[in-house]
Design a protein around this motif. Structure first.
Motif, PDB file in Angstrom:
ATOM      1  N   PHE A 168     -23.889 -29.645 -19.231  1.00 11.03           N
ATOM      2  CA  PHE A 168     -24.104 -29.638 -17.788  1.00 11.03           C
ATOM      3  C   PHE A 168     -22.829 -29.195 -17.089  1.00 11.03           C
ATOM      4  N   THR A 169     -22.970 -28.743 -15.863  1.00  7.09           N
ATOM      5  CA  THR A 169     -21.848 -28.749 -14.943  1.00  7.09           C
ATOM      6  C   THR A 169     -22.199 -29.804 -13.907  1.00  7.09           C
ATOM      7  N   ILE A 205     -28.859 -16.068 -21.481  1.00  9.68           N
ATOM      8  CA  ILE A 205     -27.866 -16.056 -20.409  1.00  9.68           C
ATOM      9  C   ILE A 205     -28.382 -16.967 -19.314  1.00  9.68           C
ATOM     10  N   VAL A 206     -27.517 -17.831 -18.837  1.00 11.96           N
ATOM     11  CA  VAL A 206     -27.876 -18.729 -17.748  1.00 11.96           C
ATOM     12  C   VAL A 206     -27.079 -18.287 -16.524  1.00 11.96           C
ATOM     13  N   ARG A 207     -27.763 -17.884 -15.489  1.00  8.14           N
ATOM     14  CA  ARG A 207     -27.124 -17.464 -14.249  1.00  8.14           C
ATOM     15  C   ARG A 207     -26.997 -18.682 -13.338  1.00  8.14           C
ATOM     16  N   ALA A 208     -25.810 -18.877 -12.814  1.00  5.06           N
ATOM     17  CA  ALA A 208     -25.537 -20.038 -11.971  1.00  5.06           C
ATOM     18  C   ALA A 208     -26.538 -20.163 -10.832  1.00  5.06           C
ATOM     19  N   GLN A 252     -38.669 -22.938 -24.551  1.00  5.50           N
ATOM     20  CA  GLN A 252     -38.525 -22.197 -25.804  1.00  5.50           C
ATOM     21  C   GLN A 252     -37.287 -21.326 -25.708  1.00  5.50           C
ATOM     22  N   GLN A 253     -36.401 -21.387 -26.690  1.00  6.31           N
ATOM     23  CA  GLN A 253     -35.126 -20.685 -26.616  1.00  6.31           C
ATOM     24  C   GLN A 253     -35.145 -19.376 -27.397  1.00  6.31           C
ATOM     25  N   ILE A 312     -27.262 -26.786 -17.692  1.00 11.06           N
ATOM     26  CA  ILE A 312     -27.029 -25.420 -18.145  1.00 11.06           C
ATOM     27  C   ILE A 312     -27.751 -25.167 -19.470  1.00 11.06           C
ATOM     28  N   PHE A 313     -27.492 -26.016 -20.459  1.00 13.61           N
ATOM     29  CA  PHE A 313     -28.169 -25.895 -21.750  1.00 13.61           C
ATOM     30  C   PHE A 313     -28.786 -27.241 -22.103  1.00 13.61           C
ATOM     31  N   PRO A 314     -30.084 -27.405 -21.833  1.00 13.89           N
ATOM     32  CA  PRO A 314     -30.769 -28.660 -22.163  1.00 13.89           C
ATOM     33  C   PRO A 314     -30.791 -28.902 -23.668  1.00 13.89           C
ATOM     34  N   LYS A 315     -30.923 -30.151 -24.028  1.00 14.45           N
ATOM     35  CA  LYS A 315     -31.013 -30.511 -25.442  1.00 14.45           C
ATOM     36  C   LYS A 315     -32.316 -29.989 -26.008  1.00 14.45           C
ATOM     37  N   GLU A 316     -32.226 -29.478 -27.222  1.00 14.21           N
ATOM     38  CA  GLU A 316     -33.402 -29.029 -27.959  1.00 14.21           C
ATOM     39  C   GLU A 316     -33.524 -29.880 -29.211  1.00 14.21           C
TER      40      GLU A 316
END
Length: 187
Positions: free
Chosen positions: A111-112, A78-81, A72-73, A99-103
């Motif tokens: 991704f990285t 913030i995404v911490r490495a 749930q977004q 990093i940010f999955p598809k919703e």
């Protein structure tokens, strides 16, 4: 999220997707070309699937790679490495960091990716119309798409329709290749 939590999350989401379709493990295995015992282990959180296996499952279910990782977004995230657990292939020589999955409401995932020196990864074809956008952040990337090889250096970007197999390669013998990858899913 550590590997154990990641395995549990992937397994839980996989089981929910399978059950929503009314599929048995046998049916899922036929659609994904992944063995029934392996799928059972993944569903129980006993196995952390490789990048290749997760792609096969995603393609078989016709969902995004990160559909197994969605949460749930909030309105700001913030995404911490240090908090992103990679999905690895080739004994850690090819690592994908979601990093940010598809919703459901967004047609992309980000991704990285890290390739160790000498690493090559052959990616399976995505479904029709899926596009990839890549920017090399560090090192250099040799990318083969539709029989053509493209050499990208730090700061370079490329976009292509990814409905055929494609290969990522770090030809360097010394330096990691790091890139940002966006996968776009058309409506």
């Amino acid at each position: 999220m550590d590997k154990e939590q990641l395995s549990f999350l992937i397994g839980k989401r996989l089981k929910n997707m399978r059950q929503q379709r009314g599929w048995s493990l046998d049916t899922l295995a036929q659609h994904c070309q992944v063995s029934k015992p392996m799928l059972g282990q993944i569903e129980r959180g006993e196995s952390n699937p490789t990048v290749s296996t997760l792609w096969k499952i995603a393609n078989g279910l016709n969902v995004s790679f990160t559909a197994f990782l969605e949460e749930q977004q909030p309105s700001v995230k913030i995404v911490r490495a240090d908090d992103v657990e990679p999905i690895t292939e080739q004994d850690g020589h090819f690592n994908v960091y979601p990093i940010f999955p598809k919703e459901d409401r967004k047609p992309f995932e980000l991704f990285t990716v890290s390739l160790k020196p000498g690493a090559t990864y052959g990616a399976e074809a995505h479904r029709d119309g899926v596009e990839e956008y890549i920017v090399v952040q560090k090192g250099s990337l040799s990318l083969e798409v539709r029989g053509e090889r493209y050499q990208l250096n730090e700061g370079d970007g490329i976009h292509f329709v990814a409905d055929e197999e494609h290969d990522y390669c770090n030809e360097s013998e010394e330096e990691d290749c790091e890139l940002t990858l966006v996968i776009f899913y058309p409506a």
